[in-house]
Motif scaffolding. Structure first.
Motif, PDB file in Angstrom:
ATOM      1  N   THR A  75       0.837  -1.348  -0.076  1.00 27.15           N
ATOM      2  CA  THR A  75       0.039   0.012  -0.211  1.00 27.15           C
ATOM      3  C   THR A  75       0.719   1.193   0.054  1.00 27.15           C
ATOM      4  OG1 THR A  75      -1.869  -1.120   1.105  1.00 27.15           O
ATOM      5  CG2 THR A  75      -1.717   1.224   1.220  1.00 27.15           C
ATOM      6  N   ARG A 110      -0.554  -2.496  -4.496  1.00 26.77           N
ATOM      7  CA  ARG A 110      -2.075  -3.073  -4.941  1.00 26.77           C
ATOM      8  C   ARG A 110      -2.962  -1.968  -4.475  1.00 26.77           C
ATOM      9  NH1 ARG A 110       0.157  -4.760  -8.545  1.00 26.77           N
ATOM     10  NH2 ARG A 110       1.043  -6.971  -8.636  1.00 26.77           N
ATOM     11  N   CYS A 111      -2.583  -1.093  -3.764  1.00 23.13           N
ATOM     12  CA  CYS A 111      -3.622  -0.280  -3.191  1.00 23.13           C
ATOM     13  C   CYS A 111      -2.781   1.205  -3.027  1.00 23.13           C
ATOM     14  CB  CYS A 111      -4.200  -0.492  -1.870  1.00 23.13           C
ATOM     15  SG  CYS A 111      -5.446  -2.037  -2.089  1.00 23.13           S
ATOM     16  N   GLU A 113      -3.572   4.870  -0.956  1.00 22.24           N
ATOM     17  CA  GLU A 113      -4.242   5.458   0.134  1.00 22.24           C
ATOM     18  C   GLU A 113      -3.903   7.258   0.285  1.00 22.24           C
ATOM     19  OE1 GLU A 113      -5.371   1.915   3.047  1.00 22.24           O
ATOM     20  OE2 GLU A 113      -3.804   3.250   3.641  1.00 22.24           O
ATOM     21  N   THR A 136     -11.183   0.290 -10.726  1.00 25.35           N
ATOM     22  CA  THR A 136     -11.292  -0.199  -9.415  1.00 25.35           C
ATOM     23  C   THR A 136     -12.073   0.483  -8.472  1.00 25.35           C
ATOM     24  OG1 THR A 136      -9.730  -1.460  -7.821  1.00 25.35           O
ATOM     25  CG2 THR A 136      -8.926   0.809  -8.655  1.00 25.35           C
ATOM     26  N   CYS A 138     -12.839   2.922  -4.943  1.00 24.28           N
ATOM     27  CA  CYS A 138     -12.371   3.978  -4.042  1.00 24.28           C
ATOM     28  C   CYS A 138     -13.020   3.878  -2.921  1.00 24.28           C
ATOM     29  CB  CYS A 138     -12.118   5.136  -4.709  1.00 24.28           C
ATOM     30  SG  CYS A 138     -11.605   6.690  -3.606  1.00 24.28           S
ATOM     31  N   ARG A 162      -9.084   4.890  -0.166  1.00 27.58           N
ATOM     32  CA  ARG A 162      -8.417   3.775  -0.633  1.00 27.58           C
ATOM     33  C   ARG A 162      -8.777   3.229  -1.713  1.00 27.58           C
ATOM     34  NH1 ARG A 162      -5.323  -0.256   1.825  1.00 27.58           N
ATOM     35  NH2 ARG A 162      -5.637  -2.507   1.209  1.00 27.58           N
ATOM     36  N   GLY A 164      -8.011   0.645  -4.920  1.00 30.89           N
ATOM     37  CA  GLY A 164      -7.648  -0.563  -5.123  1.00 30.89           C
ATOM     38  C   GLY A 164      -8.632  -1.678  -5.239  1.00 30.89           C
ATOM     39  N   PRO A 165      -8.193  -2.886  -5.611  1.00 31.83           N
ATOM     40  CA  PRO A 165      -6.844  -3.132  -5.768  1.00 31.83           C
ATOM     41  C   PRO A 165      -6.436  -2.774  -7.450  1.00 31.83           C
ATOM     42  CG  PRO A 165      -8.321  -5.146  -6.259  1.00 31.83           C
ATOM     43  CD  PRO A 165      -9.253  -3.953  -5.781  1.00 31.83           C
TER      44      PRO A 165
END
Length: 174
Positions: A75, A110-111, A113, A136, A138, A162, A164-165
């Motif tokens: 992340t 993968r994420c 933030e 993806t 949010c 956040r 992702g993914p």
């Protein structure tokens, strides 16, 4: 200022010398929390793989400062992102994030933030557009309540965005 991004803006990892320019950009932006010059020097020096700057004719006009979360190394947490007021509206913020995510050393992220104040429409839009680019989610959750900030400091709540993914096959604009 409307510019031709492909020819005029260059994106690169920051160098410690960029810290002062980032500090000035934050001070002049009026909308970002202004931290010590030391904080920006340190981020440029110690976290260049997860930070990026945008320059026009050698002048810093945008930045993204982030780090991998120690407990979640896949992340990327974006601490601050900013674009010079005269260059806003040219997708520089979005391209800064995409350049970060496309770096070889960040291929396992993968994420993404970030915390965003409820009145920060530009950042809110940026992270929602990034999620749409990558097709993806949010997810937005309450993160830092105003009561957590020191007495005497007025601060809005900070919401956690956040995204992702993430998959590296999606989300690219040129």
């Amino acid at each position: 200022m409307n510019i031709t991004l492909s020819t005029q803006v260059t994106f690169r990892k920051p160098q410690v010398e960029d810290g002062a320019a980032i500090w000035r950009l934050v001070r002049e932006s009026g909308g970002l929390d202004w931290n010590s010059a030391y904080a920006y020097l340190m981020m440029c020096d110690m976290f260049p793989s997860t930070c990026a700057v945008a320059c026009v004719d050698g002048r810093l006009v945008g930045f993204a400062i982030g780090y991998r979360k120690p407990e979640q190394p896949d992340t990327l947490f974006i601490w601050q992102i900013g674009v010079d007021v005269s260059y806003r509206g040219n997708a520089i913020g979005r391209r800064l994030l995409q350049k970060l995510l496309r770096r070889k050393e960040n291929a396992d992220i993968r994420c993404l933030e970030a915390t965003v104040g409820p009145n920060n429409a530009a950042s809110r839009g940026l992270f929602l557009r990034l999620a749409a680019d990558y097709e993806t989610a949010c997810i937005v959750t309450e993160h830092y309540a105003p009561s957590l900030f020191p007495e005497g400091e007025t601060h809005d709540a900070e919401l956690l965005y956040r995204v992702g993914p993430l998959t590296m096959k999606k989300g690219v604009i040129e």
